[in-house]
Design a protein around this motif. Sequence first.
Motif, short mmCIF file in Angstrom:
data_model
loop_
_atom_site.label_atom_id
_atom_site.label_comp_id
_atom_site.label_asym_id
_atom_site.label_seq_id
_atom_site.Cartn_x
_atom_site.Cartn_y
_atom_site.Cartn_z
N GLY A 1 -9.91 7.99 -32.63
CA GLY A 1 -8.55 7.54 -32.37
C GLY A 1 -8.12 6.44 -33.31
N PRO A 2 -6.97 5.85 -33.00
CA PRO A 2 -6.48 4.76 -33.85
C PRO A 2 -7.40 3.55 -33.78
CG PRO A 2 -5.08 5.04 -31.92
CD PRO A 2 -6.10 6.13 -31.88
N GLN A 3 -7.47 2.83 -34.87
CA GLN A 3 -8.31 1.64 -34.93
C GLN A 3 -7.58 0.47 -34.25
OE1 GLN A 3 -11.49 1.98 -36.13
NE2 GLN A 3 -10.77 4.08 -36.03
N PRO A 4 -8.33 -0.49 -33.71
CA PRO A 4 -7.68 -1.64 -33.08
C PRO A 4 -6.91 -2.46 -34.10
CG PRO A 4 -10.03 -2.01 -33.28
CD PRO A 4 -9.77 -0.59 -33.72
N ALA A 5 -5.87 -3.11 -33.62
CA ALA A 5 -5.08 -3.96 -34.50
C ALA A 5 -5.93 -5.14 -34.96
CB ALA A 5 -3.84 -4.47 -33.75
N ALA A 6 -5.70 -5.58 -36.16
CA ALA A 6 -6.44 -6.73 -36.69
C ALA A 6 -6.01 -7.98 -35.96
CB ALA A 6 -6.19 -6.86 -38.19
N ALA A 7 -6.94 -8.86 -35.71
CA ALA A 7 -6.64 -10.12 -35.06
C ALA A 7 -5.81 -10.99 -36.00
CB ALA A 7 -7.92 -10.84 -34.67
N PRO A 8 -4.85 -11.75 -35.46
CA PRO A 8 -4.05 -12.62 -36.32
C PRO A 8 -4.93 -13.68 -36.96
CG PRO A 8 -3.49 -12.96 -34.00
CD PRO A 8 -4.49 -11.84 -34.07
N LYS A 9 -4.61 -14.03 -38.21
CA LYS A 9 -5.39 -15.03 -38.94
C LYS A 9 -4.99 -16.41 -38.43
CE LYS A 9 -5.93 -12.25 -43.03
NZ LYS A 9 -5.69 -12.12 -44.45
N PRO A 10 -5.97 -17.30 -38.26
CA PRO A 10 -5.65 -18.67 -37.82
C PRO A 10 -4.86 -19.38 -38.90
CG PRO A 10 -8.03 -18.37 -38.10
CD PRO A 10 -7.39 -17.08 -38.43
N LYS A 11 -3.98 -20.26 -38.43
CA LYS A 11 -3.12 -21.01 -39.38
C LYS A 11 -3.79 -22.28 -39.81
CE LYS A 11 1.11 -19.17 -37.61
NZ LYS A 11 2.42 -19.41 -37.14
N THR B 1 -14.91 -7.80 -14.27
CA THR B 1 -14.59 -6.59 -13.52
C THR B 1 -14.83 -6.73 -12.02
OG1 THR B 1 -16.80 -5.71 -13.93
CG2 THR B 1 -15.05 -5.10 -15.48
N ALA B 2 -15.35 -7.85 -11.58
CA ALA B 2 -15.63 -8.03 -10.15
C ALA B 2 -14.33 -7.91 -9.36
CB ALA B 2 -16.27 -9.38 -9.90
N GLY B 3 -14.38 -7.05 -8.40
CA GLY B 3 -13.22 -6.88 -7.55
C GLY B 3 -12.08 -6.15 -8.24
N ALA B 4 -12.32 -5.68 -9.45
CA ALA B 4 -11.26 -5.00 -10.18
C ALA B 4 -11.03 -3.62 -9.60
CB ALA B 4 -11.63 -4.89 -11.65
N VAL B 5 -9.80 -3.21 -9.66
CA VAL B 5 -9.44 -1.85 -9.30
C VAL B 5 -8.97 -1.17 -10.57
CG1 VAL B 5 -8.88 -2.38 -6.91
CG2 VAL B 5 -7.12 -2.59 -8.65
N ALA B 6 -8.48 0.02 -10.45
CA ALA B 6 -8.04 0.75 -11.62
C ALA B 6 -7.06 -0.07 -12.44
CB ALA B 6 -7.38 2.06 -11.18
N GLN B 7 -7.20 0.04 -13.74
CA GLN B 7 -6.37 -0.76 -14.64
C GLN B 7 -4.92 -0.33 -14.58
OE1 GLN B 7 -8.16 -2.12 -17.94
NE2 GLN B 7 -6.35 -2.50 -19.13
N LYS B 8 -4.04 -1.32 -14.55
CA LYS B 8 -2.60 -1.08 -14.46
C LYS B 8 -2.02 -0.79 -15.84
CE LYS B 8 -2.27 -3.97 -10.46
NZ LYS B 8 -2.25 -5.31 -10.01
N LEU B 9 -0.80 -0.26 -15.81
CA LEU B 9 -0.08 0.01 -17.05
C LEU B 9 0.19 -1.28 -17.81
CD1 LEU B 9 2.47 2.64 -15.74
CD2 LEU B 9 0.52 3.06 -17.22
N GLY B 10 0.17 -1.20 -19.12
CA GLY B 10 0.51 -2.34 -19.95
C GLY B 10 -0.67 -3.15 -20.44
N GLY B 11 -1.85 -2.89 -19.94
CA GLY B 11 -3.03 -3.64 -20.38
C GLY B 11 -3.21 -4.93 -19.64
N ASP B 12 -4.21 -5.68 -20.04
CA ASP B 12 -4.59 -6.92 -19.36
C ASP B 12 -4.99 -7.95 -20.41
OD1 ASP B 12 -6.12 -8.96 -18.11
OD2 ASP B 12 -6.56 -7.62 -16.45
N ASP C 1 -1.26 3.51 -22.83
CA ASP C 1 -0.51 2.97 -21.70
C ASP C 1 -1.22 1.82 -20.99
OD1 ASP C 1 1.48 4.83 -22.13
OD2 ASP C 1 0.68 6.25 -20.67
N HIS C 2 -2.53 1.80 -21.03
CA HIS C 2 -3.30 0.81 -20.28
C HIS C 2 -3.93 -0.25 -21.16
CE1 HIS C 2 -2.87 3.24 -16.65
NE2 HIS C 2 -3.12 4.28 -17.43
N GLY C 3 -3.51 -0.33 -22.41
CA GLY C 3 -4.06 -1.30 -23.34
C GLY C 3 -4.99 -0.64 -24.34
N SER C 4 -5.04 -1.17 -25.55
CA SER C 4 -5.79 -0.51 -26.62
C SER C 4 -6.98 -1.31 -27.14
CB SER C 4 -4.84 -0.22 -27.79
OG SER C 4 -4.30 -1.43 -28.28
#
Length: 147
Positions: free
Chosen positions: A137-147, A18-29, A87-90
Amino acid sequence: MRGVRILLIVGCALLWLTAGAVAQKLGGDPKLKLLKNPVALNAASITAGRALYGKNCRHCHGLRGKGDGPLAPKSPSPANLTDATWDHGSSDGEIYSIILNGAMPRPPAKESEMKPMKGTLTPTQIWQVVNFIRSIGPQPAAAPKPK
């Protein structure tokens, strides 16, 4: 002692992200998506988060997180924290960053009313609020399983 060391490492990682971070932009990071919540998601952290939310967030986001609080601006209206539109990532890391740094406005608005909580809430308190938001709220999406 080991727990303190882990907390210091996590704290440093948070500061770095978060160092030097400003408000989070649309679409997530993508970098913030990788940030993991160090506070266990349990009844105690949700209860603490609920109390912090009630003091710092409900005025705009509303008691149930629907964006209909008594001080909610009309344009732009606060986010509904209970729906699937983030809008800013979930991810926990993206939500943490929004609370810490505030949020960029959704077009056509030129500014956002979402003010940063940096200096108002501690990192642990912000993570507790994230846990409370997860509980309503909605739960986070499950992480993809490694192949």
